[in-house]
Design a protein around this motif. Sequence first.
Motif, PDB file in Angstrom:
ATOM      1  N   ALA A 184      49.833  32.626  23.669  1.00 15.97           N
ATOM      2  CA  ALA A 184      49.947  34.083  23.672  1.00 15.97           C
ATOM      3  C   ALA A 184      48.774  34.782  22.754  1.00 15.97           C
ATOM      4  O   ALA A 184      48.130  35.768  23.040  1.00 15.97           O
ATOM      5  CB  ALA A 184      51.263  34.810  23.529  1.00 15.97           C
ATOM      6  N   SER A 227      54.526  40.441  21.009  1.00 17.34           N
ATOM      7  CA  SER A 227      55.200  41.158  22.198  1.00 17.34           C
ATOM      8  C   SER A 227      56.028  42.344  21.693  1.00 17.34           C
ATOM      9  O   SER A 227      55.967  42.445  20.666  1.00 17.34           O
ATOM     10  CB  SER A 227      56.085  40.031  23.110  1.00 17.34           C
ATOM     11  N   LEU A 244      53.338  43.815  19.187  1.00 12.60           N
ATOM     12  CA  LEU A 244      52.189  44.087  20.010  1.00 12.60           C
ATOM     13  C   LEU A 244      51.734  45.426  20.068  1.00 12.60           C
ATOM     14  O   LEU A 244      50.685  45.882  19.781  1.00 12.60           O
ATOM     15  CB  LEU A 244      52.341  43.691  21.329  1.00 12.60           C
ATOM     16  N   SER A 258      62.558  45.892  25.603  1.00  8.08           N
ATOM     17  CA  SER A 258      62.019  44.682  25.557  1.00  8.08           C
ATOM     18  C   SER A 258      62.981  43.528  26.026  1.00  8.08           C
ATOM     19  O   SER A 258      63.876  43.949  26.355  1.00  8.08           O
ATOM     20  CB  SER A 258      61.728  44.689  23.770  1.00  8.08           C
TER      21      SER A 258
END
Length: 242
Positions: A43, A17, A21, A188
Amino acid sequence: MAESLNGKIAAITGAASGIGLAATEALLAEGATVVMVDRDANALEDLTSRLGGRAIAQVTDLLDAPSCDAMVPEILSKVSHVDILYCNAGTYIGGDLDETDPATIDRMLNLNINAVMKNVHAIIPHMKHRETGDIWVTCSVAGHAAIPWEPVYSGSKWAITCFVQTMRRQLREHGIRVGQVSPGPVISALLADWPEENLRKAKENGSLIEPSEVAEALIFALSRGRNVTIRDMIVLPTNFDI
Protein backbone atom coordinates in the motif's frame (compact mmCIF):
# COMPACT_ATOMS: atom_id res chain seq x y z
CA MET A 1 -2.11 34.15 13.27
CA ALA A 2 -1.81 30.97 11.24
CA GLU A 3 1.66 29.76 10.35
CA SER A 4 2.58 28.04 7.11
CA LEU A 5 3.27 24.30 7.11
CA ASN A 6 5.17 24.64 3.83
CA GLY A 7 8.52 22.88 4.12
CA LYS A 8 7.68 21.10 7.37
CA ILE A 9 8.49 17.40 7.70
CA ALA A 10 5.92 15.12 9.32
CA ALA A 11 5.83 11.44 10.21
CA ILE A 12 2.42 9.79 10.42
CA THR A 13 1.74 6.28 11.70
CA GLY A 14 -1.11 4.28 10.20
CA ALA A 15 -0.72 6.43 7.11
CA ALA A 16 -1.89 3.97 4.47
CA SER A 17 -5.61 4.36 5.16
CA GLY A 18 -8.31 6.23 7.04
CA ILE A 19 -7.39 9.26 9.12
CA GLY A 20 -3.67 8.68 8.55
CA LEU A 21 -4.03 8.84 4.79
CA ALA A 22 -6.34 11.86 4.99
CA ALA A 23 -3.81 13.63 7.22
CA THR A 24 -1.02 12.77 4.80
CA GLU A 25 -2.94 14.24 1.88
CA ALA A 26 -3.85 17.36 3.87
CA LEU A 27 -0.25 18.00 4.94
CA LEU A 28 1.04 17.44 1.42
CA ALA A 29 -1.50 19.98 0.19
CA GLU A 30 -0.05 22.47 2.70
CA GLY A 31 3.45 21.97 1.29
CA ALA A 32 4.81 19.57 3.89
CA THR A 33 6.86 16.42 3.34
CA VAL A 34 5.30 13.36 4.94
CA VAL A 35 6.95 10.11 5.99
CA MET A 36 4.13 7.60 5.73
CA VAL A 37 4.54 4.90 8.37
CA ASP A 38 2.59 1.68 7.97
CA ARG A 39 3.15 -2.06 8.03
CA ASP A 40 1.54 -2.51 4.58
CA ALA A 41 4.53 -2.19 2.25
CA ASN A 42 2.50 -2.71 -0.93
CA ALA A 43 0.00 0.00 0.00
CA LEU A 44 2.82 2.40 0.82
CA GLU A 45 4.51 1.73 -2.50
CA ASP A 46 1.30 2.46 -4.40
CA LEU A 47 0.48 5.56 -2.35
CA THR A 48 3.91 7.18 -2.49
CA SER A 49 3.96 6.61 -6.24
CA ARG A 50 0.60 8.37 -6.55
CA LEU A 51 1.24 11.15 -4.05
CA GLY A 52 4.65 12.22 -5.36
CA GLY A 53 8.15 12.84 -4.09
CA ARG A 54 7.18 14.53 -0.83
CA ALA A 55 5.51 11.31 0.32
CA ILE A 56 8.11 8.91 1.71
CA ALA A 57 7.44 5.30 2.67
CA GLN A 58 8.50 3.87 6.02
CA VAL A 59 7.54 0.23 6.57
CA THR A 60 7.14 -0.37 10.30
CA ASP A 61 5.16 -2.95 12.23
CA LEU A 62 4.35 -1.18 15.49
CA LEU A 63 3.40 -4.48 17.13
CA ASP A 64 6.86 -5.91 16.46
CA ALA A 65 9.19 -4.54 19.14
CA PRO A 66 12.40 -4.35 17.04
CA SER A 67 10.52 -2.77 14.14
CA CYS A 68 8.86 -0.24 16.44
CA ASP A 69 12.18 0.60 18.10
CA ALA A 70 13.80 1.16 14.71
CA MET A 71 11.08 3.47 13.40
CA VAL A 72 12.44 6.88 14.42
CA PRO A 73 16.10 6.12 13.54
CA GLU A 74 14.99 4.81 10.13
CA ILE A 75 12.85 7.90 9.53
CA LEU A 76 15.78 10.17 10.41
CA SER A 77 17.95 8.28 7.93
CA LYS A 78 15.50 9.34 5.19
CA VAL A 79 14.82 12.97 6.16
CA SER A 80 16.91 15.69 7.79
CA HIS A 81 14.58 16.17 10.75
CA VAL A 82 11.01 15.72 11.97
CA ASP A 83 8.87 18.74 12.77
CA ILE A 84 5.65 16.81 13.37
CA LEU A 85 5.03 13.34 14.75
CA TYR A 86 1.42 12.23 14.40
CA CYS A 87 0.76 8.96 16.24
CA ASN A 88 -2.40 7.86 14.52
CA ALA A 89 -2.20 4.07 14.19
CA GLY A 90 -4.71 2.17 16.29
CA THR A 91 -7.21 -0.63 16.41
CA TYR A 92 -10.63 -1.24 17.92
CA ILE A 93 -12.55 -3.71 20.04
CA GLY A 94 -16.25 -3.25 20.60
CA GLY A 95 -18.89 -5.25 22.39
CA ASP A 96 -19.05 -6.82 25.82
CA LEU A 97 -15.73 -7.57 27.47
CA ASP A 98 -16.46 -11.28 27.83
CA GLU A 99 -17.02 -11.54 24.07
CA THR A 100 -13.34 -10.92 23.26
CA ASP A 101 -10.16 -12.78 24.25
CA PRO A 102 -6.90 -11.87 26.02
CA ALA A 103 -4.77 -11.97 22.86
CA THR A 104 -7.03 -9.45 21.12
CA ILE A 105 -6.99 -7.23 24.19
CA ASP A 106 -3.18 -7.36 24.30
CA ARG A 107 -2.92 -6.47 20.62
CA MET A 108 -5.18 -3.44 20.98
CA LEU A 109 -3.54 -2.11 24.12
CA ASN A 110 -0.07 -2.60 22.62
CA LEU A 111 -1.00 -0.63 19.52
CA ASN A 112 -3.24 2.03 21.04
CA ILE A 113 -1.10 2.74 24.11
CA ASN A 114 2.35 1.13 24.19
CA ALA A 115 3.35 1.94 20.61
CA VAL A 116 2.29 5.57 21.05
CA MET A 117 4.35 5.93 24.21
CA LYS A 118 7.36 4.29 22.59
CA ASN A 119 7.13 6.47 19.47
CA VAL A 120 6.91 9.63 21.56
CA HIS A 121 9.78 8.44 23.77
CA ALA A 122 11.92 7.90 20.68
CA ILE A 123 11.29 11.32 19.10
CA ILE A 124 11.79 13.42 22.26
CA PRO A 125 15.64 13.66 22.14
CA HIS A 126 15.50 14.78 18.51
CA MET A 127 12.89 17.46 19.17
CA LYS A 128 14.56 18.60 22.39
CA HIS A 129 17.81 19.06 20.49
CA ARG A 130 16.01 21.22 17.92
CA GLU A 131 14.00 23.00 20.67
CA THR A 132 10.84 22.75 18.61
CA GLY A 133 8.32 20.20 17.40
CA ASP A 134 4.72 19.06 17.41
CA ILE A 135 3.51 15.71 18.71
CA TRP A 136 -0.09 14.78 18.01
CA VAL A 137 -2.08 11.66 18.77
CA THR A 138 -5.36 10.34 17.45
CA CYS A 139 -7.47 9.81 20.53
CA SER A 140 -11.28 9.49 20.52
CA VAL A 141 -14.42 10.85 22.09
CA ALA A 142 -14.20 7.49 23.89
CA GLY A 143 -11.25 8.98 25.76
CA HIS A 144 -13.59 11.51 27.32
CA ALA A 145 -16.75 9.48 27.92
CA ALA A 146 -17.22 5.94 29.19
CA ILE A 147 -18.74 4.26 26.13
CA PRO A 148 -20.55 1.15 27.38
CA TRP A 149 -20.28 -0.86 24.17
CA GLU A 150 -16.47 -0.49 23.91
CA PRO A 151 -14.87 -0.81 27.39
CA VAL A 152 -11.41 -1.90 26.20
CA TYR A 153 -11.18 0.72 23.45
CA SER A 154 -12.56 3.44 25.69
CA GLY A 155 -10.10 2.44 28.42
CA SER A 156 -7.18 2.68 26.00
CA LYS A 157 -8.21 6.15 24.90
CA TRP A 158 -8.64 7.38 28.47
CA ALA A 159 -5.05 6.25 29.01
CA ILE A 160 -3.90 8.19 25.95
CA THR A 161 -5.76 11.32 27.08
CA CYS A 162 -3.83 11.20 30.36
CA PHE A 163 -0.53 10.50 28.57
CA VAL A 164 -0.96 13.39 26.13
CA GLN A 165 -1.79 15.88 28.84
CA THR A 166 1.12 14.84 31.07
CA MET A 167 3.55 14.96 28.14
CA ARG A 168 2.26 18.38 27.13
CA ARG A 169 3.31 19.67 30.54
CA GLN A 170 6.68 17.90 30.45
CA LEU A 171 7.68 19.11 27.01
CA ARG A 172 6.29 22.63 26.71
CA GLU A 173 9.43 24.19 28.22
CA HIS A 174 11.42 22.61 25.38
CA GLY A 175 9.36 24.27 22.63
CA ILE A 176 7.47 21.05 21.89
CA ARG A 177 3.69 21.18 21.62
CA VAL A 178 1.67 18.06 22.42
CA GLY A 179 -2.01 17.56 21.68
CA GLN A 180 -4.65 15.14 20.53
CA VAL A 181 -7.56 15.06 18.15
CA SER A 182 -10.52 13.11 19.51
CA PRO A 183 -12.99 12.16 16.80
CA GLY A 184 -16.41 10.67 17.16
CA PRO A 185 -17.25 7.81 14.79
CA VAL A 186 -15.28 8.08 11.55
CA ILE A 187 -16.12 6.19 8.37
CA SER A 188 -13.31 3.63 8.34
CA ALA A 189 -12.50 -0.06 8.65
CA LEU A 190 -12.31 0.32 12.44
CA LEU A 191 -16.09 0.46 12.63
CA ALA A 192 -16.33 -3.15 11.44
CA ASP A 193 -16.38 -4.24 15.11
CA TRP A 194 -19.18 -1.91 16.10
CA PRO A 195 -22.41 -3.59 17.23
CA GLU A 196 -24.45 -3.94 14.05
CA GLU A 197 -27.42 -2.07 15.47
CA ASN A 198 -25.27 0.89 16.57
CA LEU A 199 -23.59 1.11 13.16
CA ARG A 200 -26.94 0.91 11.34
CA LYS A 201 -28.38 3.73 13.42
CA ALA A 202 -25.28 5.88 12.95
CA LYS A 203 -25.42 5.48 9.19
CA GLU A 204 -29.13 6.22 9.07
CA ASN A 205 -29.06 9.40 11.14
CA GLY A 206 -25.81 10.89 9.85
CA SER A 207 -23.77 10.28 12.99
CA LEU A 208 -20.50 9.58 11.13
CA ILE A 209 -17.77 11.87 9.82
CA GLU A 210 -15.16 11.50 7.09
CA PRO A 211 -11.43 11.07 7.77
CA SER A 212 -10.80 14.31 5.87
CA GLU A 213 -12.78 16.24 8.47
CA VAL A 214 -10.46 15.00 11.20
CA ALA A 215 -7.47 15.93 9.05
CA GLU A 216 -8.81 19.47 8.64
CA ALA A 217 -8.92 19.85 12.42
CA LEU A 218 -5.32 18.63 12.67
CA ILE A 219 -4.15 21.18 10.10
CA PHE A 220 -5.86 23.94 12.06
CA ALA A 221 -4.06 22.95 15.26
CA LEU A 222 -0.65 22.53 13.64
CA SER A 223 -0.83 25.89 11.88
CA ARG A 224 -1.40 27.98 15.02
CA GLY A 225 1.40 30.32 16.07
CA ARG A 226 3.95 28.80 18.43
CA ASN A 227 2.48 30.74 21.35
CA VAL A 228 -0.73 28.69 21.03
CA THR A 229 -1.24 25.01 21.86
CA ILE A 230 -4.50 23.34 20.92
CA ARG A 231 -4.57 20.82 23.73
CA ASP A 232 -7.44 18.67 22.50
CA MET A 233 -9.92 18.87 19.66
CA ILE A 234 -13.11 16.84 19.96
CA VAL A 235 -14.55 16.47 16.47
CA LEU A 236 -18.05 15.02 16.45
CA PRO A 237 -20.71 14.33 13.87
CA THR A 238 -23.45 16.84 14.62
CA ASN A 239 -25.99 14.06 15.19
CA PHE A 240 -23.78 11.87 17.38
CA ASP A 241 -25.45 11.65 20.77
CA ILE A 242 -22.76 11.19 23.42
